[in-house]
Design a protein around this motif. Sequence first.
Motif: not given
Length: 171
Positions: A45-49
């Motif tokens: 919900s806060d970060q993506c890689v």
Amino acid sequence: MSDEPGFTCSCCGRRHGEPPLSFSAPAPAFWTPDLVDDPDSELSSDQCVIKRQAFFVRGLIELPVVDTGEVFTWGVWVSLSEKNFTRATRLWDVPGREAEPPYFGWLSTELPIYSPTTVELKTHLHTRPVGERPAVELEPTAHPLAVEQRQGITRARVQRIAETLLHPGPR
């Protein structure tokens, strides 16, 4: 004219409640469903890689609603360098993280009501206290979104945004 709170929608003619003061993108524009099973990609919900090569943090673009004193927010994704993403991640739950200088990034969310595209607008991501989403500051350009962030929008504009996003498709 009705005394009921809300607005009559210009798209469908029906009465809706008050227009929402926020809309969010669930993932960066570059995320695709096939990445769900990729071991080198992750979406929270806060970060993506993405494939251990692209790094994103979710933040808020805030637009003052000048005639009500409210704030309209776009929940968006900003790409960061690997170095800045690693640092932001390391400090994610550390009190005082808001003292960090802003991180340069590129807006990685397509907001379909704006032209030209909002993807790859220059940004600065400002961390806030633990538990608060970062603030996204757009470079002060002539792009309509950047202008709205600087000058604010009206309640009527919030209603037009809501009508457009609640009734997608050809108009």
